[in-house]
Design an enzyme around this catalytic site. Structure first.
Site, PDB file in Angstrom:
ATOM      1  N   ILE A   1      -9.194   4.086  -0.836  1.00 21.92           N
ATOM      2  CA  ILE A   1     -10.058   5.254  -1.004  1.00 21.92           C
ATOM      3  C   ILE A   1     -11.366   5.098  -0.243  1.00 21.92           C
ATOM      4  CG2 ILE A   1     -11.449   6.557  -2.673  1.00 21.92           C
ATOM      5  CD1 ILE A   1      -8.486   7.240  -2.729  1.00 21.92           C
TER       6      ILE A   1
ATOM      7  N   HIS B   1     -44.074  -6.525  11.591  1.00 24.76           N
ATOM      8  CA  HIS B   1     -44.877  -5.297  11.632  1.00 24.76           C
ATOM      9  C   HIS B   1     -44.683  -4.613  12.992  1.00 24.76           C
ATOM     10  CE1 HIS B   1     -48.245  -2.549  11.034  1.00 24.76           C
ATOM     11  NE2 HIS B   1     -48.634  -2.848  12.262  1.00 24.76           N
TER      12      HIS B   1
ATOM     13  N   GLU C   1       0.838  -1.197   0.000  1.00 25.88           N
ATOM     14  CA  GLU C   1       0.000   0.000   0.000  1.00 25.88           C
ATOM     15  C   GLU C   1       0.878   1.254   0.000  1.00 25.88           C
ATOM     16  OE1 GLU C   1      -2.475   2.735  -0.355  1.00 25.88           O
ATOM     17  OE2 GLU C   1      -3.352   0.718  -0.318  1.00 25.88           O
ATOM     18  N   ARG C   2       0.559   2.196  -0.886  1.00 29.17           N
ATOM     19  CA  ARG C   2       1.364   3.411  -0.988  1.00 29.17           C
ATOM     20  C   ARG C   2       0.875   4.533  -0.081  1.00 29.17           C
ATOM     21  NH1 ARG C   2      -0.364   5.706  -7.010  1.00 29.17           N
ATOM     22  NH2 ARG C   2      -2.539   6.214  -6.508  1.00 29.17           N
TER      23      ARG C   2
ATOM     24  N   LEU D   1      -3.892   2.010   4.700  1.00 32.22           N
ATOM     25  CA  LEU D   1      -4.670   0.778   4.630  1.00 32.22           C
ATOM     26  C   LEU D   1      -6.164   1.095   4.597  1.00 32.22           C
ATOM     27  CD1 LEU D   1      -2.767  -1.490   7.181  1.00 32.22           C
ATOM     28  CD2 LEU D   1      -2.876  -1.809   4.705  1.00 32.22           C
TER      29      LEU D   1
ATOM     30  N   ALA E   1     -17.746  15.622 -10.305  1.00 31.95           N
ATOM     31  CA  ALA E   1     -18.088  14.221 -10.021  1.00 31.95           C
ATOM     32  C   ALA E   1     -18.508  13.546 -11.320  1.00 31.95           C
ATOM     33  CB  ALA E   1     -19.207  14.153  -8.982  1.00 31.95           C
TER      34      ALA E   1
END
Length: 470
Positions: free
Chosen positions: A41, A449, A34-35, A38, A268
């Protein structure tokens, strides 16, 4: 001599770290590279911290509408720094949890930038030093990053990606959101509930275009009612940052170009897979539009190289990545002689999609339009939230649940929901599709219910003309 493992996983997002855990459970000596942090994203800058922000805006919405519940609250306000801090602490807590899981499962964590260096070899750059790893199998789980507008790259100040939008230094007064997929709609919902003037721009003819058309239409009306301005069939021609904000040139549905000033812009418009500069070309790993080509088990065309998650293409969802991670780990173990695992190829048709806005949206399977295009004769049921006692008691009586069945076989082809807590409800239909349940079993199922889940039952009954409460 390189450190030797049975499996090395490149990337520790929800696909990578789950693949590593499953591999370790199956007895494979496993390392993960992992750069950054952990959890990738999703855990650090996506799924989890955004839900923390949305929870804050949901509570703030209830506080500002307390009178509807017989409560009185005077002059509600918020501290933006504390809102962001809570979100970051939630992410931090889960990051620590993943570290604990790595230790518990005896998975070696190697920090640095990993690159495929030949068959069964991975080179990890750690500052000025390089660590060499060797493994019979390597899983690529490098994920993806936000796509920039080619003519206006995010600057972190006025033009934001989702990462910038999660840690704002100031509250936008007038916000432009470009793109109306789940990420765009979620941020629009958050900032609107927190008091910003929000506009969404979408190139296609409706927002949330991957959802069922009726859901999109309902969401458009709901968001408009909340004060969000929607511009569909529209595009951004130009963005220019100014001393006080961003000047945007918008091409509207009628072909005219108009300009408007915004304090901030969120871009986005999708993602770009992280496939550059990791050694794919040298090994001959094939890609299509940047995404790694795989079979249903995560195999690439190169022996010993596997790929999972966002880097392999749509849908770009954490739960899809995790499931692919388990499948790939089990397929690797099976290939090494483990007779106790029986992996099945990924069935993307059973992956649920969720949007955690207000109201929420959730779906699985075919939309009504896609089912018709596929040639099915249909039975479609729909049940509104206003017909459910629990929804009325909660003060959340807006929304509906829609089910689509094959009229000939009773197969549940798709389910589509909009309203409070539907991201929790959808899993019932996902289980039903995975078990290949028909309408008969769903009709015979007893739903507690009062619950929102009763609407799932009523929607099924409605498809066959048997709805009881509407």
């Amino acid at each position: 001599m390189p450190d030797t493992y049975d499996l090395v996983v490149l990337g520790s997002g929800p696909g990578g770290y789950v693949a590593a855990i499953r591999a370790a459970q199956l007895g494979l000596k496993t390392a993960i590279v992992e750069r950054e942090r952990l959890g990738g994203i999703c855990l650090n800058w996506g799924c989890i911290p955004t839900k923390a922000l949305l929870r804050t805006s949901e509570i703030y919405h209830y506080i500002t509408h307390a009178d509807a519940y017989g409560l009185s609250v005077e002059k509600p306000s918020f501290d933006l720094a504390k809102v962001v801090d809570r979100s970051r602490k939630v992410a931090g807590q889960l990051n620590a949890g993943v570290k604990g899981l790595m230790k518990k499962n005896k998975i070696t964590v190697v920090e640095g930038v990993g690159t495929l260096a030949g068959k069964g070899k991975l080179s990890v750059k750690q500052g000025d030093q390089t660590v060499e790893l060797q493994a019979r199998d390597i899983i690529i789980a490098t994920g993806a990053r936000a796509r920039d507008l080619p003519f206006a790259k995010a600057d972190g100040q006025r033009i934001w990606t989702y990462r910038d939008a999660m840690v704002p230094k100031e509250m936008p007064s007038k916000l432009l959101v470009i793109g109306s997929g789940a990420i765009g709609v979620e941020f629009a919902s958050f900032y609107n509930d927190m008091g910003a003037d929000v506009t969404i721009v979408e190139m296609l003819d409706r927002i949330l275009p991957v959802e069922d058309a009726e859901v999109s239409d309902f969401m458009a009306k709901a968001l408009t009612k909340q004060g969000i301005k929607l511009l569909t069939k529209a595009s951004i021609e130009k963005l220019e940052t100014t001393a006080g904000g961003v000047n945007a040139a918008l091409k509207t549905a009628d072909g005219k170009t108009e300009t408007a000033e915004y304090s901030h812009v969120i871009v986005a418009i999708g993602i770009v897979p992280n496939t550059e500069n990791i050694g794919l070309e040298e090994l001959g790993v094939q890609t299509e539009k940047g995404h790694i080509k795989t079979d249903g088990f995560g195999r690439t065309g190169v022996e010993g190289v596997w790929a999972i998650g966002d880097v392999t293409g749509a849908p770009w969802l954490a739960h899809k990545a995790s499931h692919e991670g388990v499948i790939a780990a089990e397929a690797i173990a099976q290939a090494r002689g483990n007779k106790d695992v029986h992996p099945h190829p990924m069935n993307k048709a059973n992956i649920p999609g969720c949007t955690y806005s207000r109201p929420q949206v959730a779906s699985v399977g075919l939309t009504e339009a896609k089912a018709k295009e596929a040639g099915y004769a249909l039975k479609v049921g729909k049940f509104p939230f206003i017909g459910n006692g629990k929804a009325i008691a909660l003060g959340e009586a807006e929304g509906f649940i829609k089910t689509v069945f094959d009229a000939k076989t009773g197969e549940l082809l798709g389910a589509h929901m909009v309203g409070a807590e539907v991201t929790e409800l959808i899993q019932g239909y996902v289980v039903a599709r995975t078990m290949e349940t028909t309408e008969a079993e769903l009709m015979e199922t007893v739903f507690a219910h009062p619950t929102l889940s009763e609407m799932m039952h009523e929607s099924v009954l409605s498809a066959y003309g048997r709805a009881l409460h509407f």
